[in-house]
Design a protein around this motif. Sequence first.
Motif, PDB file in Angstrom:
ATOM      1  N   UNK A   1      52.548 137.883 -24.565  1.00 47.44           N
ATOM      2  CA  UNK A   1      53.766 137.216 -25.041  1.00 47.44           C
ATOM      3  C   UNK A   1      53.661 136.864 -26.521  1.00 47.44           C
ATOM      4  N   UNK A   2      52.545 137.265 -27.147  1.00 52.96           N
ATOM      5  CA  UNK A   2      52.398 137.051 -28.603  1.00 52.96           C
ATOM      6  C   UNK A   2      53.073 138.201 -29.355  1.00 52.96           C
ATOM      7  N   UNK A   3      53.405 137.948 -30.634  1.00 55.39           N
ATOM      8  CA  UNK A   3      54.076 139.010 -31.399  1.00 55.39           C
ATOM      9  C   UNK A   3      53.101 140.164 -31.689  1.00 55.39           C
ATOM     10  N   UNK A   4      53.664 141.283 -32.168  1.00 50.04           N
ATOM     11  CA  UNK A   4      52.853 142.489 -32.310  1.00 50.04           C
ATOM     12  C   UNK A   4      51.632 142.284 -33.197  1.00 50.04           C
ATOM     13  N   UNK A   5      51.842 141.594 -34.334  1.00 48.99           N
ATOM     14  CA  UNK A   5      50.735 141.411 -35.284  1.00 48.99           C
ATOM     15  C   UNK A   5      49.584 140.646 -34.606  1.00 48.99           C
ATOM     16  N   UNK A   6      49.924 139.586 -33.899  1.00 49.15           N
ATOM     17  CA  UNK A   6      48.897 138.765 -33.238  1.00 49.15           C
ATOM     18  C   UNK A   6      48.180 139.583 -32.157  1.00 49.15           C
ATOM     19  N   UNK A   7      48.959 140.337 -31.375  1.00 49.21           N
ATOM     20  CA  UNK A   7      48.340 141.135 -30.296  1.00 49.21           C
ATOM     21  C   UNK A   7      47.346 142.130 -30.887  1.00 49.21           C
ATOM     22  N   UNK A   8      47.806 142.836 -31.926  1.00 48.83           N
ATOM     23  CA  UNK A   8      46.947 143.883 -32.498  1.00 48.83           C
ATOM     24  C   UNK A   8      45.695 143.286 -33.123  1.00 48.83           C
ATOM     25  N   UNK A   9      45.873 142.108 -33.768  1.00 48.30           N
ATOM     26  CA  UNK A   9      44.713 141.447 -34.390  1.00 48.30           C
ATOM     27  C   UNK A   9      43.692 141.056 -33.322  1.00 48.30           C
ATOM     28  N   UNK A  10      44.195 140.503 -32.204  1.00 49.45           N
ATOM     29  CA  UNK A  10      43.275 140.065 -31.134  1.00 49.45           C
ATOM     30  C   UNK A  10      42.536 141.238 -30.515  1.00 49.45           C
ATOM     31  N   UNK A  11      43.269 142.331 -30.309  1.00 44.21           N
ATOM     32  CA  UNK A  11      42.628 143.502 -29.683  1.00 44.21           C
ATOM     33  C   UNK A  11      41.554 144.070 -30.608  1.00 44.21           C
ATOM     34  N   UNK A  12      41.861 144.064 -31.890  1.00 45.86           N
ATOM     35  CA  UNK A  12      40.900 144.616 -32.859  1.00 45.86           C
ATOM     36  C   UNK A  12      39.680 143.700 -32.979  1.00 45.86           C
ATOM     37  N   UNK A  13      39.945 142.391 -33.034  1.00 49.31           N
ATOM     38  CA  UNK A  13      38.843 141.442 -33.232  1.00 49.31           C
ATOM     39  C   UNK A  13      37.954 141.335 -31.976  1.00 49.31           C
ATOM     40  N   UNK A  14      38.598 141.160 -30.814  1.00 49.09           N
ATOM     41  CA  UNK A  14      37.813 140.897 -29.601  1.00 49.09           C
ATOM     42  C   UNK A  14      37.380 142.154 -28.860  1.00 49.09           C
TER      43      UNK A  14
END
Length: 381
Positions: A229-242
Amino acid sequence: MRSALRFSLFASQIANFPWTFWPECFSNEETTEPYCVFSDQSFAAGRGIFIVTTKIFAYAMLEKPAFSNPKLLEDVNKYRSPPFRQHEFPGKGRGLVANTTLHRGDRIFASTPILITDSDSYALPTSERLALLYRGVATLPFHTQADFWALLGHFNDDPVDDRINTNNFDVNIDSIPQQALFPEIAMLNHDCRPNAAYFWDEQMMTHYVHAIRDIHPGEEITITYIDNEKDRKTRMRRLERNWGFKCSCSACTAHASLAAESDSRLYQITSLAKALDDWTSSSSATPEIAELLISLYKQERLDASLATAYKYAAEVYSSFGKKWEAMRYARLSGELSMLDKGFRDGDVREMKRMSETPELTWSWKKRVASLVKGCECGHAY
Ligand SMILES: C[S@@+](CC[C@H](N)C(=O)[O-])C[C@H]1O[C@@H](n2cnc3c(N)ncnc32)[C@H](O)[C@@H]1O
């Protein structure tokens, strides 16, 4: 391996000793109690499991029905003719593709973990924590060890740690956060708009995956690794970081204008949910707001989250004394909540009560209480 055999011989000589191997342990000033590796090769009809935790938690786990009544697990870990096949996806590695039509609610997986590690074991020096993990893997039955080594290690660090970090699920056992590994389920790739949902049943020590909407033959079966439910930028950042990858799902690769529209719907979802969560006398919550929330979740293809939207709708209708609408949405929420939150979840029980007798639930006529003289509103159950 010779020393594992020695540990096994020692364990087998002690009457009623519940583990297959004598636990190896480490402790230091950072840990109040030693952390040990507890292995049971007979768990789940010989699939086996090892657990890295303290003695207290390991023995508490033995009290769970999954350990105390092995017959309850007869129906899990059955993958002889699965409803999927493995496929190689460019940029994503292996994934699973449906080979038959899966209807909403169809079970895809019911798996027990092959390993569980306590997040607090990170207080140990890395060499000792890894020694416990390596010992654990060596004590699994050979066929389960092969399943472990066949997993992807994405981060190119220690081979055991890497496989665990790339594939584990966070679960809670007796309210303690643990990491658990299910080799078959680990083949599922991430999608921000997944078609399958999962939950952990700690009593059965089983991770379930079900279709959350109909899935057609040839379609990839996907789950989410993050909060969608987070916006695209946040989702992509989390997937890349974690998780270390650039998400290539359709929601992440959409044209910037479409992504901006999607983000704006997600922001509205957050603000509508906030309005519906407001139970003060100045609340602006109405059934129309809940209807818009449902429509937005559908538009966003957030099928699992619809469980929550339907729950908001059931409660808001109930709070206005609209019995039949409350029952309708409680039924819809109950079905999806079972697939996304689990058969025993509190929301499932609440929606069951609401779908039978909304008048006896806490929200009944709560929002008309001040308007209706002498009304017996907001019954406790
Ligand atoms: C749990 S594994 C999934 C199975 C994995 N694809 C394999 O080949 O074993 C997680 C890894 O799969 C890959 N992956 C999963 N979902 C992805 C996605 N949407 N886009 C790109 N890579 C993805 C990433 O390498 C991630 O670290």
